[in-house]
Design an enzyme around this catalytic site. Structure first.
Site, mmCIF file in Angstrom:
data_model
loop_
_atom_site.group_PDB
_atom_site.id
_atom_site.type_symbol
_atom_site.label_atom_id
_atom_site.label_comp_id
_atom_site.label_asym_id
_atom_site.label_seq_id
_atom_site.Cartn_x
_atom_site.Cartn_y
_atom_site.Cartn_z
ATOM 1 N N HIS A 128 -43.507 31.536 34.443
ATOM 2 C CA HIS A 128 -44.364 31.831 35.595
ATOM 3 C C HIS A 128 -43.755 32.945 36.441
ATOM 4 O O HIS A 128 -44.303 33.295 37.484
ATOM 5 C CB HIS A 128 -44.506 30.597 36.492
ATOM 6 C CG HIS A 128 -45.434 29.541 35.956
ATOM 7 N ND1 HIS A 128 -46.640 29.827 35.374
ATOM 8 C CD2 HIS A 128 -45.334 28.191 35.973
ATOM 9 C CE1 HIS A 128 -47.242 28.691 35.028
ATOM 10 N NE2 HIS A 128 -46.468 27.680 35.380
ATOM 11 N N ARG A 285 -58.327 19.333 33.435
ATOM 12 C CA ARG A 285 -59.293 18.839 34.416
ATOM 13 C C ARG A 285 -60.679 19.269 33.974
ATOM 14 O O ARG A 285 -61.167 18.827 32.958
ATOM 15 C CB ARG A 285 -58.905 19.343 35.815
ATOM 16 C CG ARG A 285 -59.462 18.512 36.959
ATOM 17 C CD ARG A 285 -58.981 19.052 38.307
ATOM 18 N NE ARG A 285 -59.425 20.410 38.545
ATOM 19 C CZ ARG A 285 -60.551 20.748 39.187
ATOM 20 N NH1 ARG A 285 -61.311 19.803 39.669
ATOM 21 N NH2 ARG A 285 -60.888 22.008 39.354
ATOM 22 N N GLY A 287 -61.925 22.806 33.830
ATOM 23 C CA GLY A 287 -61.962 24.052 33.072
ATOM 24 C C GLY A 287 -63.269 24.816 33.221
ATOM 25 O O GLY A 287 -63.805 25.353 32.260
HETATM 26 P P1 A3P Z 1 -59.247 23.311 36.500
HETATM 27 O O1 A3P Z 1 -58.301 22.636 37.431
HETATM 28 O O2 A3P Z 1 -60.115 24.329 37.174
HETATM 29 O O3 A3P Z 1 -60.023 22.390 35.661
HETATM 30 P P2 A3P Z 1 -52.725 25.835 33.949
HETATM 31 O O4 A3P Z 1 -52.836 25.519 32.522
HETATM 32 O O5 A3P Z 1 -52.283 27.236 34.222
HETATM 33 O O6 A3P Z 1 -51.960 24.807 34.697
HETATM 34 O O7 A3P Z 1 -54.217 25.828 34.506
HETATM 35 C C1 A3P Z 1 -54.904 24.619 34.583
HETATM 36 C C2 A3P Z 1 -56.381 24.879 34.466
HETATM 37 O O8 A3P Z 1 -56.706 25.174 33.111
HETATM 38 C C3 A3P Z 1 -57.171 23.659 34.855
HETATM 39 O O9 A3P Z 1 -58.369 24.169 35.445
HETATM 40 C C4 A3P Z 1 -57.402 23.000 33.522
HETATM 41 O O10 A3P Z 1 -58.510 22.131 33.493
HETATM 42 C C5 A3P Z 1 -57.631 24.204 32.631
HETATM 43 N N1 A3P Z 1 -57.314 23.946 31.226
HETATM 44 C C6 A3P Z 1 -56.296 23.208 30.726
HETATM 45 N N2 A3P Z 1 -56.346 23.190 29.390
HETATM 46 C C7 A3P Z 1 -57.416 23.919 29.020
HETATM 47 C C8 A3P Z 1 -58.001 24.243 27.756
HETATM 48 N N3 A3P Z 1 -57.486 23.801 26.627
HETATM 49 N N4 A3P Z 1 -59.116 25.017 27.771
HETATM 50 C C9 A3P Z 1 -59.645 25.463 28.929
HETATM 51 N N5 A3P Z 1 -59.148 25.179 30.142
HETATM 52 C C10 A3P Z 1 -58.043 24.416 30.195
#
Ligand code: A3P
Length: 319
Positions: A128, A285, A287
């Site tokens: 990050h 969550r 997405g």
């Molecule tokens: P939301 O909270 O809007 O649903 P990170 O992976 O950087 O922590 O970001 C998390 C976000 O990516 C969350 O968004 C999560 O739901 C979404 N996310 C996680 N896995 C995913 C996947 N396989 N495909 C699409 N979105 C995904």
């Protein structure tokens, strides 16, 4: 770094204790400000250590992102792409048995714990860290970098849910407007978000062959082409034969939010320390694009858009 911070962890706490700090998010640690970004002391120690000691290999590809912008998805897709034709027992079903974060090294978290473990199972490392804070060795070795970003309004809402979801130290639920105010001031984990985006955006403009710049929204809207683009950049393009056999769709299905979030390991497992680890389920969550509208007023949306526009003006980048 001659006059920089000490090379060994023993000296890090002393530096960290003098840094500006921010406890408004009330997650498991306060944030501290170092080299122009905010981060948890835990990750800062790891980052300092990596800046001094990490030796990148030219074949390493770095998966970079600000938190909550699609990190989990990018990791899953990259792991799936590079392992798709592997028959080795310890590699072929990685994503079925581990949360994507556990499949590859997380630079500022894992490296300090296992610095001698230079043998990477896969040529992928996640971080990050902002571009300007990457260990110099990564740039010296000419490593490729993939960056993913996301509309800050949705990234903020995702971060706010995450901060509530991780439930460590019984952190109280943070009012949206308090968190939003901090985010708009740049006070978020690895923020300011606009600086994070800008650093990688500029690098991708200067060296497009080294830095692939992706957007979560494009990945959702045009998954097939974006996944093919990622595979090409990773040096593992899909052959015509593979395409005919549906290999691209197979990768996409495996890495979908629906599939990953329903795997046992991601429903009940934990990432990191067994006691204090974060529940894997918190990484998955909705997405969706535009979920911010359920949590922020249109005025708040405009406010954040205006900040981004101002901070990114002249860069050629827009969301
Ligand atoms: P939301 O909270 O809007 O649903 P990170 O992976 O950087 O922590 O970001 C998390 C976000 O990516 C969350 O968004 C999560 O739901 C979404 N996310 C996680 N896995 C995913 C996947 N396989 N495909 C699409 N979105 C995904």
């Amino acid at each position: 770094v001659e006059n920089g911070p000490p090379k060994e962890p023993a000296g890090y706490n002393e530096i960290i204790s003098t840094l500006p700090s921010e406890n408004g998010w009330k997650v498991f640690q306060h944030l501290c400000f170092y080299q122009s970004f905010w981060c948890f002391p835990l990750h800062l120690e790891g980052a300092m250590y990596a800046q001094h000691h990490f030796k990148a290999q030219p074949t390493d590809v770095f998966l970079c992102s600000a938190p909550k912008t699609g990190t989990t998805w990018l990791k899953a897709l990259s792991v799936s792409i590079v392992t798709r034709n592997s028959t080795a027992d310890n590699i072929k079903n990685l994503l079925l048995n581990k949360v994507p974060h556990d499949c590859i090294m997380f630079l500022e978290k894992d490296y300090i714990k296992k610095p001698t473990d230079q043998e990477r199972l896969l040529p992928l490392v996640a971080t990050h860290l902002p571009y300007a804070a990457l260990p110099k060795s990564i740039l010296d070795a000419g490593c490729k970098i993939v960056y993913i970003c996301r509309d800050p309004k949705d990234a903020f809402v995702s971060l706010w849910h995450f901060a509530r979801g991780i439930k460590l130290n019984n952190n109280p639920n943070l009012p949206t407007d308090v968190a939003f105010d901090l985010y708009c001031k740049g006070r978020s984990n690895f923020g300011p978000y606009w600086d994070h985006v800008l650093g990688y955006w500029k690098a991708s403009q200067e060296s497009p062959e080294k830095v692939l710049f992706m957007k979560y929204e494009d990945l959702l809207g045009d998954t097939i082409n974006q996944v093919k683009r990622l595979a090409e950049f990773l040096g593992r393009p899909f052959s015509t034969e593979e395409e005919k056999q549906g290999a691209v769709e197979k990768v996409i299905r495996l890495c979908s939010l629906e599939n990953l979030s329903n795997l046992e390991v991601n429903k009940t497992g934990k990432y990191g320390d067994a006691e204090k680890g974060i529940e894997n389920a918190v990484y998955f969550r909705k997405g969706k694009i535009g979920d911010w509208k359920n949590y922020l007023t249109p005025e708040m949306g405009d406010q954040l858009d205006n900040i981004m526009e101002e901070k990114l003006s002249g860069s050629g980048f827009t969301f």
